[in-house]
Design a protein around this motif. Structure first.
Motif, short mmCIF file in Angstrom:
data_model
loop_
_atom_site.label_atom_id
_atom_site.label_comp_id
_atom_site.label_asym_id
_atom_site.label_seq_id
_atom_site.Cartn_x
_atom_site.Cartn_y
_atom_site.Cartn_z
N ILE A 9 36.78 49.24 40.19
CA ILE A 9 36.16 50.36 39.49
C ILE A 9 34.83 50.76 40.11
O ILE A 9 34.52 51.95 40.20
CB ILE A 9 36.02 50.04 38.00
N VAL A 10 34.06 49.78 40.59
CA VAL A 10 32.77 50.17 41.15
C VAL A 10 32.97 50.91 42.47
O VAL A 10 32.23 51.85 42.80
CB VAL A 10 31.84 48.96 41.34
N ARG A 17 34.11 58.58 44.10
CA ARG A 17 33.94 59.84 43.36
C ARG A 17 32.60 60.47 43.70
O ARG A 17 32.48 61.67 43.87
CB ARG A 17 34.04 59.56 41.86
N PHE A 18 31.59 59.61 43.82
CA PHE A 18 30.25 60.09 44.10
C PHE A 18 30.19 60.73 45.49
O PHE A 18 29.61 61.80 45.67
CB PHE A 18 29.28 58.93 44.00
N GLY A 37 39.28 36.62 35.53
CA GLY A 37 39.90 37.72 36.27
C GLY A 37 39.10 38.10 37.50
O GLY A 37 38.06 37.54 37.79
N THR A 38 39.62 39.05 38.22
CA THR A 38 39.04 39.40 39.51
C THR A 38 38.04 40.52 39.42
O THR A 38 37.23 40.69 40.31
CB THR A 38 40.16 39.86 40.45
N GLY A 39 38.09 41.29 38.38
CA GLY A 39 37.23 42.45 38.30
C GLY A 39 37.69 43.58 39.19
O GLY A 39 37.04 44.61 39.29
N ALA A 40 38.83 43.40 39.81
CA ALA A 40 39.34 44.43 40.71
C ALA A 40 40.13 45.46 39.91
O ALA A 40 41.30 45.71 40.17
CB ALA A 40 40.19 43.80 41.79
N GLY A 41 39.47 46.03 38.93
CA GLY A 41 40.17 46.94 38.04
C GLY A 41 40.65 48.19 38.76
O GLY A 41 39.90 48.80 39.49
N VAL A 42 41.88 48.49 38.58
CA VAL A 42 42.44 49.64 39.26
C VAL A 42 42.29 50.85 38.36
O VAL A 42 42.92 50.94 37.33
CB VAL A 42 43.92 49.41 39.59
N VAL A 43 41.42 51.75 38.73
CA VAL A 43 41.27 52.93 37.89
C VAL A 43 41.55 54.20 38.68
O VAL A 43 41.81 55.23 38.11
CB VAL A 43 39.86 53.03 37.29
N SER A 93 33.96 54.42 41.68
CA SER A 93 32.81 55.22 41.30
C SER A 93 32.10 55.74 42.53
O SER A 93 31.68 56.90 42.57
CB SER A 93 31.83 54.39 40.46
N LYS A 94 31.98 54.87 43.53
CA LYS A 94 31.30 55.29 44.76
C LYS A 94 32.09 56.41 45.43
O LYS A 94 31.51 57.39 45.91
CB LYS A 94 31.17 54.10 45.72
#
Lengths: 587, 224, 330
Positions: free
Chosen positions: C156-157, C163-164, C143-149, C160-161
């Motif tokens: 997701i990473v 949100r920070f 997979g791509t790791g491009a998780g849509v959250v 997170s940024k």
């Protein structure tokens, strides 16, 4: 309070009143009682799963069609307030998942090892009990506990993931987690039961064989149980971690199986099939063991190729760990698919060794045609079809067309049901007199067997045709041209149901008014036939001493021989069998 | 079974132990129990095998995330925990030796030290690793909320880290419960030179917990 | 052929039907003495030290000499030591060496099964893009790791940024960050004085800065109202103490620090201070919470701006590792 009757009475003897008897059974560590409890639990679950199967077949009687006015035809089962076709189809998904999960986790996997295995293993080895009797009882309770989890999930509405719990079905469908989590935890707990039973059996075989019983004096049923126990121990923990990770994935979305987070859904399939493919052989190996014993005893002839059959059991166990990829040909890399396809064909070798040896055993035997023998012959027929249709599925190029079609459904029903369940039926009839001390009605049993055979073939042969014509599995609806074959298959399922109802009736009749069984109704030579029918609580009056092989029909007179009960073959070397059977050395 | 001869009544429980009737000798029973438990240990290893497999697969697919992840762990706590578990394994083995020799008091103290080590392991894990890391957003999968990740697959590293160490921690807790049970029963006089099967088996379980950590430690903390 | 009465049944030993204890009674009751156990423990601890040492050495080689060893050196080293350790544990602590060989066989089968599991799973996962070239592009193993959250549809990473950064923009957090930077600058200035009193003052300010810059305090719990005022009071008190001890330059600096904390110079500093720079700074601190990788590269690249900024960069170089006491014991 006579200590004498406590140790020398039948294990079925009542211990006082109703409550006392129930308490006695609930707390028993006697492998025979635990085996019988497993048998009834499994048969009950078989009934539940069977009802789900009948419902599935009913739903498929005609294709679902939505008329212009919004009304439906062909959708038998759907929620009363359903407004769209998909809600009804969703219900169908839950139905076949229910059928699959119950049949696999609660019926076929524990079927022969936990019921017949528990009952017979110590008897055949000449032991008083399995190595860890309390652990044995614990695994029974774990089985019940796990089943309760699964049943709770069903009561709450069931899951629609299919019995394999593939991601992302199992991680995304249903808004609430509870149903999937309960069902998955149920399977997880059932796995523990399986592990504990397996290791109990391995230790029993290693440590508790009767004096004089070497490895190659063990009945082939024991070899089969032993091989499947190895698989249970080595494969089941992987499903444990898989289902645990699945629960984490479902509840916390940890992403190991989720491509959106970098995980891989096919990795779940690897995890799952690393367990579930070997476990296919946990399902079939004990069945093969039953057939080995039934065929040899009912044809009163030394089994052909004892060592070949014994080692082929171990061979199947070994090969089972390197072929799981053939469930995933359409999702794996080309290289892995090719390697797994090549390895898959290895399974055919030990399996065919068994089948040819069984047929050679029948040759020139003094065959008694009765229910167990009939079922053993049905097994040979159905299992061969199941095995041979496995070859096109193991072949990469044909599998791409047959994958996830009714051909697969028919194939594994021929192996699982035509193999395991039919072998279970053979085994139940073969050892019924030993288990319950009563004979069953032979005519009734044979009629039941024939009806089951006919019903089975009507149900599933048609599905091979459906599959090759392109009918995919797990669909509630279909094109009109499949209708007649689907209807034929559904009719077959009714015949099958009728066959099992005949058996139910025969069993009940046996309990009610069955003739008292002699200790050795079929003329077997293995140690369980030395014990009384039903056996006493500690199995044997004295520890038996083994002086002959399990299938030495040409040289040994079976124990408790009564010429009225069964014939014994004339000795090959002319005249009477040379060695009289001596059940125990104190005699 | 029903009545113990009166001259035996003064003996401790371990000396009065009679093996189960379906075994021929106590030695055979002991052997069978050990074989059974070793088989159980194989299942435990394969249970963790799933975690190791996930680690192996994702480490190979995403070396960057794994490198970054292992640098976010402090080897000092991992190393300390390794030492704690190794010492507890030693005291567990020593306690079996003491039971074999009949030094019950010393055996019990060894068990107590083992329990303390287990508790220390859990404390270090929780207070210095789980809580600080979780609170700054180093969490598994979709729960991940750590703003300084360089590799997009870092959440997966934490998934493997938390799954592996949490299941291991659960085993530590189960092991401690088993040891506490053995300790309790040893005060009742159940174990001595001729009968100590449960101690041995509990010891095997505890060593397995150690064994898993011996692999988890370098995999998670050192390999980058 | 296969089935004959066992020849040995005449002299059959009732207590030992399978001849297990032919070689002596109670074979399985082996007593492993304390000497062996202690030796093994010491060896295991040494191996633990060794494996940590090797890993640290490799990092040191990278940092000092810029030599990057191939990835497998580290893996093979660590895993061989782990294997040796586990063999020692199994052989001596678990007594496999003295035990019935069947137990060893069971364990070997188990490792074999585990090996098959890893091997064949890897065989698939690692060859998804092989064989057919045209697949190499579109197929992304795992997979791509491009998780849509997030609603923004970001990985997701990244989310997170985001949100920070939103949190960073909140006034009190900004304030805290700027204060921290200023404090670090004062610490640096104190360091130049080189007197005992200055060191003392530097320690005080440094501790305050650590506390305020603690990621947990700033981001997760957020700064409590009045926290900055309390810090200012604390610094003033210490300044008064130092003045009483006639260490006036240090006390002056402390006073200055207190003014920073109280927010005297905040408006000016904030004007020249961008969110990006703050982010980079905080990243350095955050990476410092494991104690070894507090490098100042990101901060150095943006160090040409305001006075607090420059001060911070220097302070990081001087005090970086010290500022990274994990989760400070407040």
């Amino acid at each position: 309070m006579s200590g004498h009757s406590e140790h020398h009475g039948s294990y079925l003897e009542r211990k006082g009143g109703m409550i006392a008897t129930i308490w006695d059974w609930a707390t028993t560590v006697d492998h025979k009682k635990i085996g019988v409890m497993y048998l009834f639990a499994i048969l009950f679950m078989f009934f539940l799963g069977g009802m789900a199967a009948i419902a599935v077949r009913m739903e498929l009687w005609e294709p679902v069609r939505q008329a212009a006015d919004g009304s439906f035809t062909g959708q038998l089962f759907r929620p009363a307030d359903a407004v769209s076709m998909s809600e009804g189809n969703n219900f169908y998904n839950r139905l076949f998942t229910l059928h699959g999960a119950i049949m696999v986790f609660m019926v076929i996997v524990p079927s022969i090892p936990a019921s017949l295995g528990n009952f017979l293993l110590p008897l055949m080895l000449g032991a008083k009990d399995v190595a860890f009797p309390r652990l044995n009882l614990l695994s029974w309770y774990i089985y019940v506990f796990g089943s309760i989890f699964a049943v709770c999930s069903i009561i709450l509405g069931g899951v629609d993931t299919g019995w394999t719990f593939y991601t992302p079905y199992s991680t995304t469908t249903d808004a609430d987690h509870i149903k999937v989590v309960l069902m998955v935890l149920g399977a997880f707990i059932l796995g523990f039961s399986s592990i504990l039973t397996g290791l109990n059996f391995i230790v029993t075989v290693h440590k508790l064989r009767a004096p004089g019983m070497g490895w190659f004096d063990m009945p082939l049923f024991i070899w089969a149980i032993y091989s499947s126990a190895i698989i249970q121990v080595l494969a089941t923990p992987v499903i444990g971690i898989t289902l645990l990770l699945l629960v984490f994935e479902r509840v916390f979305r940890i992403g190991i199986f989720d491509p959106a987070l970098g995980g891989d859904p096919v990795l779940y399939q690897h995890f799952f099939w690393f367990y579930s493919h070997p476990v296919v052989y946990v399902m079939i190996l004990p069945g093969m063991g039953v057939i080995s014993d039934v065929l040899a005893v009912q044809s009163h002839k030394r089994i052909f190729g004892y060592r070949a059959i014994a080692f082929s059991s171990l061979g199947i166990a070994a090969v089972s760990f390197i072929v799981w990829g053939h469930h995933m040909f359409t999702s794996m890399s080309e290289l892995a698919s090719a390697v797994f396809s090549a390895l898959t064909f290895l399974v055919a070798i030990p399996t065919a060794v068994k089948v040819f040896n069984w047929i050679a055993t029948l040759y020139k035997g003094s065959i008694t045609i009765n229910t167990p023998m009939l079922y053993a012959l049905i097994f040979l027929f159905l299992f061969s079809i199941g095995g041979l249709t496995g070859l096109p599925l193991g072949t990469l190029s044909t599998d791409l067309h047959l994958h996830d079609s009714y051909f697969v459904v028919a194939h594994f029903h021929y192996v699982m049901m035509g193999g395991t369940i039919i072998a279970l039926m053979a085994g139940i009839h073969h050892w019924w007199p030993k288990m319950f001390g009563r004979m069953y009605n032979e005519t009734g049993g044979m009629i039941g067997a024939i009806v089951v055979f006919i019903g089975f073939n009507i149900t599933f042969l048609t599905q091979f045709l459906l599959g090759t014509q392109g009918m995919p599995r797990r669909y509630a609806s279909y094109f009109d041209e499949y209708t007649s074959l689907h209807q034929l298959s559904t009719i077959g399922s009714w015949v099958l149901l009728a066959g099992f109802l005949i058996h139910l009736f025969v069993f009940l009749a046996s309990f009610a008014s069955g003739k008292k069984a002699p200790p050795n109704p079929w003329g077997g030579l293995t140690l369980e036939w030395v014990a009384t029918s039903p056996p006493i609580e500690h199995n044997f009056e004295h520890e038996p001493l083994v002086k002959h092989g399990p299938y030495d029909f040409d040289t040994v007179v079976p124990p408790h021989w009564d010429p009225k009960d069964y014939p014994i073959p004339e000795a090959q070397a002319g005249g009477r069998p040379a060695v009289a059977h001596s059940p125990d050395r104190n005699a | 079974m029903s009545s113990i001869p009166s001259q035996n009544a003064s003996k401790p429980l371990w000396a009065r132990y009679t093996h189960a009737s379906h075994f021929r000798t106590a030695a055979e029973e002991f052997d069978a129990c050990k074989l059974g438990f070793w088989l159980f240990l194989t299942t435990e290893v394969l249970l963790f095998g799933g975690i190791f497999c996930a680690y192996f697969i994702f480490r190979t697919l995403y070396p960057g995330a794994w490198k970054e992840g292992s640098q976010l762990l402090d080897w000092r706590f991992g190393g300390l925990n390794t030492a704690v578990l190794l010492i507890s394994s030693y005291t567990m083995a020593a306690s079996i030796y003491c039971f074999q020799k009949g030094y019950t008091r010393r055996a019990q103290w060894n068990l107590i030290i083992t329990l303390i080590c287990g508790a220390a392991f859990l404390f270090i894990k929780l207070a210095y690793e789980y809580i600080p890391k979780w609170s700054v957003g180093k969490r598994p999968g979709a729960l991940f909320d750590y703003p300084f990740a360089a590799d997009p697959h870092l959440p997966l590293w934490w998934s493997v880290y938390y799954s592996g160490t949490a299941i291991h921690a659960a085993h530590v807790i189960i092991g401690m419960v088993l040891i506490a049970r053995v300790l309790y029963r040893s005060y009742k006089g159940h174990y001595g030179p001729t009968h100590y099967t449960m101690v041995e088996i509990t010891g095997l379980y505890w060593h397995l917990v150690d064994l898993i950590w011996i692999f988890l430690f370098p995999l998670l903390y050192l390999i980058h | 052929m296969a089935h004959h009465a066992p020849a040995a049944s005449d002299h059959f030993d009732e207590t030992d039907p399978h001849g297990h204890s032919k070689h002596g009674q109670h074979e399985s009751h082996v007593i492993v003495g304390p000497f062996i156990l202690r030796t093994i423990l010491v060896v295991l601890l040494l191996f633990t030290a060794l494996t940590v040492g090797i890993a640290q050495l490799e990092i040191a080689i990278q940092n000092w000499f810029g030599i990057y060893l191939p990835w497998w050196v580290n893996v093979v080293g660590a895993m061989s030591i782990a294997t040796i350790k586990s063999i020692l544990v199994m052989a001596y602590f678990m007594q496999l060496k003295y035990d019935n060989p069947i137990n060893t066989v069971a364990m070997l089968f188990c490792f074999f099964a585990l090996g098959l599991f890893l091997l064949f799973t890897g065989l698939d996962l690692f060859t998804r893009d092989k064989i057919y070239d045209y697949k190499a592009g579109p197929v992304v193993a795992g997979g791509t790791g491009a998780g849509v959250v997030s609603a923004g549809g970001k990985p997701i990473v990244e989310a997170s940024k985001d949100r920070f950064l939103v949190k960073l923009a909140e006034p009190d957090v900004r304030e805290a960050m700027i204060t921290v930077n200023a404090l670090r600058h004062e610490v640096h200035e104190l360091g130049k004085l080189g007197t005992d009193a200055a060191r003392q003052a530097a320690a005080v300010i440094s501790a305050r800065a650590d506390y305020l810059s603690d990621l947990k305090t700033i981001i997760v719990k957020q700064i409590e109202p009045g926290e900055l005022a309390r810090s200012a009071k604390h610094l003033r008190d210490r300044a008064a103490e130092l003045r009483a001890g006639a260490a006036s330059p240090a006390a002056d600096l402390l006073e200055k620090a207190a003014q920073h904390v109280a927010g005297v110079n905040l408006a000016e500093a904030a004007a020249s201070y961008s969110i990006d720079a703050t982010f980079a700074t905080l990243a350095s601190f955050a990476h410092g919470d494991h104690g070894q990788h507090a490098h100042s590269g990101e901060a150095a690249s943006t160090s040409d701006r305001s006075r607090p900024r420059a001060g911070l960069t220097d302070a990081l170089e001087v005090f970086g590792p010290a500022a990274a006491k994990p989760q400070g014991g407040h």
